[in-house]
Design an enzyme around this catalytic site. Structure first.
Site, short mmCIF file in Angstrom:
data_model
loop_
_atom_site.label_atom_id
_atom_site.label_comp_id
_atom_site.label_asym_id
_atom_site.label_seq_id
_atom_site.Cartn_x
_atom_site.Cartn_y
_atom_site.Cartn_z
N HIS A 1 -0.16 12.57 -6.76
CA HIS A 1 -0.47 11.72 -5.66
C HIS A 1 0.41 10.65 -5.68
O HIS A 1 0.01 9.49 -5.37
CB HIS A 1 -1.82 11.06 -5.91
CG HIS A 1 -2.82 10.95 -4.72
ND1 HIS A 1 -3.77 11.96 -4.42
CD2 HIS A 1 -2.83 9.96 -3.82
CE1 HIS A 1 -4.19 11.42 -3.27
NE2 HIS A 1 -3.68 10.42 -2.92
N TYR B 1 0.71 -1.13 0.09
CA TYR B 1 -0.11 -0.09 0.10
C TYR B 1 0.95 1.17 0.06
O TYR B 1 0.63 2.18 -0.75
CB TYR B 1 -1.11 -0.29 1.09
CG TYR B 1 -1.78 1.25 1.37
CD1 TYR B 1 -2.95 1.46 0.59
CD2 TYR B 1 -1.34 2.23 2.16
CE1 TYR B 1 -3.59 2.50 0.86
CE2 TYR B 1 -2.34 3.35 2.31
CZ TYR B 1 -3.37 3.46 1.61
OH TYR B 1 -4.08 4.74 1.47
N TYR C 1 -10.26 15.55 1.92
CA TYR C 1 -10.95 15.52 0.65
C TYR C 1 -12.31 16.28 0.37
O TYR C 1 -12.98 16.35 1.47
CB TYR C 1 -11.11 13.88 0.37
CG TYR C 1 -9.69 13.06 0.45
CD1 TYR C 1 -8.90 13.19 -0.97
CD2 TYR C 1 -9.26 12.08 1.46
CE1 TYR C 1 -7.81 12.27 -0.94
CE2 TYR C 1 -8.25 11.65 1.32
CZ TYR C 1 -7.42 11.77 0.43
OH TYR C 1 -6.00 10.68 0.31
#
Length: 384
Positions: free
Chosen positions: A279, A25, A130
């Site tokens: 990102h 991850y 977000y």
């Protein structure tokens, strides 16, 4: 720190100590990971211009971002699930950042809630948000951030929908739902006893602290990913910044800018800063690296707002490269996540000392005696 002579060494230590579903991850990107590799390769390709016979006996690495005086021109970027990499991981990282005199930015999807992190440090932290469909929940989060004394809001705009990260499916983090998926992750944890003892047993509660109120009893990883898919807002537009401004009066930094026109739009709506970012190669694969995207953006808006950058930064030399390309400051993401997983707070502190030492060498040998002197003059044949 034993076993880590450079910030890069922490990646291998993290690989050994984390269950695969957590390491992949941190380490992975989206699709074929083209942009992930570009971030590193393009930054490495930036040649620094060595200059000599300049008095570099005194070097000034301090800077100021959004009214906050920093000892280094870096901040710890928001990293989701980071609190699962070490016991109450975001708390440890925030302490390391405070000791180093730099900001720590807490992710919306952190393991440790905002109140736990802010109560562990004296310096104000940054908070990342977000755009979520439930504006009432966003309003509550922003109120918590204000009440906790967060100084800067980092609003991430490059995730209206989550990117497809195939490594997460292979590792069992995503797509492995139900009892079988849970047992697969449990087995991975059991085969990494140091992590199992530190985090699995003593790192509870295992939940996403900031979104726990809306997840309720559904606290599994599959519940989290389902919540993300259903609650991140794909309708978000520049008009929604009015809502953010109405709820947040402090510095607003828009994260996820890769295009000059978007950077100009961010300046036009009055943002105090932007983060030039893809990102970490985790969203749209195939887009330019940050090193490629940064210079024209900095040229277009650098006199109107503060330009930060992330992506592929693995050393103090990379920090100097980003500053030379036009950034006012640099966010470290994977670098601190690896160090945290490898050695907790001490690892993050050591990684930051390594970055500082590498910056000092790079500045001395490019004849840049302060952060303010680092510019295109520190690069060889810059033509990007």
């Amino acid at each position: 720190m034993r076993g880590a002579a450079s910030a890069l060494d922490y990646r291998e230590l993290a690989r050994r100590r984390l269950p695969p579903f957590l390491f992949e991850y941190i380490d992975g990107g989206s699709y074929a990971e083209v942009t992930l590799r570009r971030n590193i390769a393009d930054l490495e390709d930036i040649a620094l211009r060595q200059r000599v016979l300049t008095d570099v006996s005194t070097l000034d690495l301090t800077t100021e971002l959004f009214g906050q005086k920093l000892k280094l021109p870096v901040a710890l970027a928001p990293v989701g699930l980071a609190g699962m990499n070490a016991r109450r991981g975001e708390v440890q990282a925030a302490r390391a950042a405070e000791a180093a005199g730099i900001p720590f930015c807490l992710s919306t999807v952190s393991a440790c809630p905002l109140s736990e992190v802010t109560s562990a440090v004296q310096a104000p932290i940054w908070f990342q948000l977000y755009m979520i469909r439930d504006r009432g929940f966003m309003r509550e989060l922003l109120a918590q951030a204000r009440g906790a004394g967060c100084s800067t809001l980092v609003f991430t705009v490059d995730m209206p929908v989550p990117g497809s990260r195939y490594r997460d499916y292979h590792s069992g983090l995503a797509g492995a739902s139900g009892f079988a998926g849970t047992m697969r992750r449990v087995w991975q944890g059991m085969t990494h006893p140091r992590w199992a003892w530190d985090v699995g047993i003593h790192g509870r509660p295992h939940q996403l602290g900031n979104v726990a109120p809306v997840l309720g009893k559904n606290t599994g990883l599959e519940d989290f990913f389902a919540w993300m898919r259903n609650n991140f807002d794909p309708t978000v537009s520049w008009r929604d910044l009015d809502f953010i401004r109405s709820e947040w009066s402090g510095p607003l930094v828009i994260k996820g800018i890769l295009d000059k026109d978007d950077a100009i739009a961010a300046a036009d709506i009055g943002a105090e800063g932007i983060v030039v970012s893809n990102h970490g190669g985790r969203q749209l694969d195939g887009v330019p690296s940050t090193a490629r995207a940064l210079p024209p953006i900095a040229d277009a808006v650098g006199d109107r707002l503060t330009v930060l950058a992330d992506g592929g930064v693995r050393s103090g030399l990379d920090v100097v490269r980003m500053l030379a390309l036009g950034a006012n400051g640099v966010l470290l993401g994977r670098a601190w996540a690896y160090a945290l997983a490898a050695a907790g707070e001490q690892g993050v502190s050591h990684m930051l000392r390594l970055v500082e030492a590498e910056m000092r060498v790079a500045m001395a040998l490019t004849s840049c005696r302060s952060v303010r002197e680092i510019g295109r003059n520190a690069l060889v044949d810059f033509d990007r």
